[in-house]
Structure formats: structure tokens, C-alpha cells
Scaffold this motif. Structure first.
Motif, short mmCIF file in Angstrom:
data_model
loop_
_atom_site.label_atom_id
_atom_site.label_comp_id
_atom_site.label_asym_id
_atom_site.label_seq_id
_atom_site.Cartn_x
_atom_site.Cartn_y
_atom_site.Cartn_z
N PHE A 52 -1.90 4.97 0.76
CA PHE A 52 -1.93 5.57 2.09
C PHE A 52 -3.36 6.04 2.30
CE2 PHE A 52 2.42 6.25 0.65
CZ PHE A 52 3.15 5.82 1.75
N LYS A 53 -3.79 6.10 3.54
CA LYS A 53 -5.14 6.54 3.81
C LYS A 53 -5.11 7.45 5.04
CE LYS A 53 -8.72 3.97 2.74
NZ LYS A 53 -9.69 2.89 2.74
N ILE A 54 -5.84 8.56 4.95
CA ILE A 54 -5.97 9.50 6.06
C ILE A 54 -7.44 9.60 6.42
CG2 ILE A 54 -5.62 11.88 6.84
CD1 ILE A 54 -3.43 12.13 4.71
N GLU A 55 -7.75 9.42 7.69
CA GLU A 55 -9.11 9.58 8.19
C GLU A 55 -9.11 10.71 9.21
OE1 GLU A 55 -10.66 4.97 8.03
OE2 GLU A 55 -9.85 5.74 9.90
N VAL A 109 3.42 14.57 1.70
CA VAL A 109 3.06 13.34 1.00
C VAL A 109 4.30 12.76 0.34
CG1 VAL A 109 1.62 12.40 -0.85
CG2 VAL A 109 0.72 14.20 0.63
N PRO A 110 4.53 11.45 0.47
CA PRO A 110 5.70 10.84 -0.18
C PRO A 110 5.62 10.95 -1.70
CG PRO A 110 4.61 9.28 1.30
CD PRO A 110 3.77 10.50 1.25
N LYS A 111 6.77 10.93 -2.36
CA LYS A 111 6.82 11.04 -3.81
C LYS A 111 6.27 9.78 -4.49
CE LYS A 111 10.52 14.35 -3.88
NZ LYS A 111 11.87 14.71 -4.29
N SER A 112 6.09 8.72 -3.73
CA SER A 112 5.56 7.48 -4.30
C SER A 112 4.05 7.54 -4.53
CB SER A 112 5.90 6.30 -3.38
OG SER A 112 5.30 6.48 -2.11
N VAL A 113 3.39 8.63 -4.13
CA VAL A 113 1.94 8.77 -4.30
C VAL A 113 1.62 9.30 -5.69
CG1 VAL A 113 -0.08 10.08 -3.53
CG2 VAL A 113 1.44 9.04 -1.87
N ALA A 115 -0.38 11.54 -7.59
CA ALA A 115 -1.18 12.73 -7.27
C ALA A 115 -2.45 12.84 -8.10
CB ALA A 115 -0.33 13.99 -7.46
N GLU A 116 -2.44 12.30 -9.31
CA GLU A 116 -3.61 12.39 -10.19
C GLU A 116 -4.78 11.53 -9.71
OE1 GLU A 116 -3.75 14.47 -12.81
OE2 GLU A 116 -1.74 15.16 -12.30
N LYS A 117 -4.50 10.56 -8.86
CA LYS A 117 -5.55 9.62 -8.42
C LYS A 117 -5.96 9.81 -6.96
CE LYS A 117 -4.17 6.12 -11.76
NZ LYS A 117 -3.67 4.76 -11.94
N ILE A 118 -5.58 10.91 -6.34
CA ILE A 118 -5.98 11.17 -4.95
C ILE A 118 -7.50 11.34 -4.90
CG2 ILE A 118 -5.84 12.80 -3.03
CD1 ILE A 118 -2.97 13.38 -3.85
N SER A 119 -8.13 10.67 -3.95
CA SER A 119 -9.58 10.75 -3.83
C SER A 119 -9.96 11.09 -2.39
CB SER A 119 -10.22 9.41 -4.23
OG SER A 119 -9.81 8.40 -3.34
N ALA A 120 -11.17 11.62 -2.23
CA ALA A 120 -11.66 11.95 -0.89
C ALA A 120 -13.16 11.73 -0.85
CB ALA A 120 -11.33 13.40 -0.55
N ARG A 121 -13.63 11.29 0.31
CA ARG A 121 -15.07 11.17 0.53
C ARG A 121 -15.36 11.58 1.97
NH1 ARG A 121 -13.41 5.84 1.29
NH2 ARG A 121 -14.44 4.81 3.04
N PHE A 122 -16.57 12.09 2.18
CA PHE A 122 -16.98 12.58 3.49
C PHE A 122 -18.28 11.89 3.87
CE2 PHE A 122 -18.85 15.88 6.29
CZ PHE A 122 -17.85 15.90 7.25
N GLU A 123 -18.23 11.03 4.88
CA GLU A 123 -19.40 10.29 5.31
C GLU A 123 -19.50 10.30 6.83
OE1 GLU A 123 -19.22 6.29 3.89
OE2 GLU A 123 -19.07 6.87 1.80
N ASN A 124 -20.67 10.62 7.35
CA ASN A 124 -20.95 10.57 8.78
C ASN A 124 -19.92 11.32 9.63
OD1 ASN A 124 -23.19 8.90 8.24
ND2 ASN A 124 -21.89 7.08 8.26
N LEU A 131 -4.74 8.02 -0.91
CA LEU A 131 -3.55 8.45 -1.64
C LEU A 131 -2.90 7.20 -2.26
CD1 LEU A 131 -2.39 10.58 1.35
CD2 LEU A 131 -3.11 11.55 -0.81
N PRO A 132 -3.33 6.82 -3.48
CA PRO A 132 -2.79 5.59 -4.09
C PRO A 132 -1.32 5.75 -4.49
CG PRO A 132 -4.25 6.71 -5.61
CD PRO A 132 -4.31 7.47 -4.31
N LYS A 133 -0.60 4.65 -4.38
CA LYS A 133 0.82 4.65 -4.73
C LYS A 133 0.97 4.47 -6.24
CE LYS A 133 2.27 2.64 -0.36
NZ LYS A 133 2.89 1.48 0.30
N LYS A 134 2.08 4.96 -6.78
CA LYS A 134 2.39 4.79 -8.20
C LYS A 134 2.72 3.32 -8.45
CE LYS A 134 4.36 9.39 -8.73
NZ LYS A 134 5.58 10.16 -8.93
N GLU A 135 2.53 2.89 -9.67
CA GLU A 135 2.78 1.49 -10.03
C GLU A 135 4.21 1.07 -9.70
OE1 GLU A 135 0.86 -1.03 -11.15
OE2 GLU A 135 -0.85 0.29 -10.79
#
Length: 148
Positions: A52-55, A109-113, A115-124, A131-135
Motif C-alpha cells: 500500500f502507498k500513501i502520498e 492499516v490492514p493486518k496484511s501489512v 509493520a517492521e518494513k514500513i518506510s517513509a521518505r519526504f521529497e519536494n 506499507l509492504p504486505k506480508k509474504e
């Protein structure tokens, strides 16, 4: 014979909208209402096969103004910017259409995410949260079953 005003709840929404239109017709508060509604920034939420991705559009903010927290499947985004005041002269706004407003937004956030691999970046001025999904939540290719 007495006249009794009939109010059908089905039509009350339209009546409120028309009343608001005529009450605000002679006021020039369009920009004030626009600024109040802008306290929550423009947001895009979408899903791919793997994440999932949030902008979130945050012009005027820096990376240091942002705070992200994740707890119990709830992602909280808090933005706080201290208002800078001019020291030379005191300014009074005659008209103001933009500014940096503080806000806090939360996403369930759905339980399929994962949580240990959530990442964020801030550009412009845009915050992008991955929010990566579990395998086990990823769709697997179909397996062909041979018939004997």
C-alpha cells in the motif's frame, strides 16, 4: 384556519444547503472557509500487488516538522510547525490565503501489512509512506494440478 409549517426530514439537507448559500452570498469568506478546510492536506492512497502507498502533499513543511507513529494497526501522521513571527515590524493580515497549519491524521492499516518494513521518505513537499504486505498476504501464481 391555521397554517402549519411542514418539515420533511428528506428535504432538510437541501434546505440547509440553500440557506447556507443565501446566508453566505453577501459575505466574502470563501477564502476563510477554504483555508479552514485545507488544514487536512491532499492525500493519495493506493494499493499495488506488493504494498500500500500513501502520498501526502505537505508544501511549506520540512522533514523535521513530521512525526510518524505506528501502533495497534493505526498509522498516525502529525505535522507541527512553529509559526515564525517577524521581529522588525508587526504585520496584520488584511487577506490571507495560505499558511502552514498543524494537523494530525490517522489511518487504519490492514493486518496484511508488515509493520517492521514500513518506510517513509519526504521529497519536494510530498511525504510518501510505503506499507509492504506480508509474504502470506501476497497473491501467488496459480498452481496447475495434473489430473490422473
Amino acid at each position: 384556519m391555521n397554517l402549519v409549517r411542514f418539515q420533511n426530514p428528506r428535504y432538510s439537507t437541501n434546505r440547509v444547503l440553500v440557506d447556507e448559500l443565501f446566508n453566505n452570498f453577501f459575505k466574502n469568506d470563501y477564502h476563510e472557509n477554504y483555508v479552514k478546510n485545507c488544514a487536512s492536506p491532499a492525500t493519495n492512497v493506493f494499493e499495488t500487488e506488493k504494498e500500500f502507498k500513501i502520498e501526502i502533499q505537505l508544501p511549506g513543511f520540512s522533514k523535521e516538522d513530521l512525526q510518524l507513529n505506528y501502533q495497534n494497526n493505526l498509522l498516525s501522521i502529525k505535522v507541527e510547525k512553529k509559526e515564525e513571527k517577524e521581529t522588525k515590524e508587526e504585520y496584520k493580515y488584511a487577506h490571507r490565503e495560505f499558511g502552514a497549519y498543524n494537523f494530525e491524521k490517522q489511518y487504519r492499516v490492514p493486518k496484511s501489512v508488515d509493520a517492521e518494513k514500513i518506510s517513509a521518505r519526504f521529497e519536494n513537499g510530498i511525504l510518501v509512506i510505503g506499507l509492504p504486505k506480508k509474504e502470506e498476504a501476497l497473491e501467488k501464481t496459480p498452481i496447475e494440478i495434473k489430473i490422473s
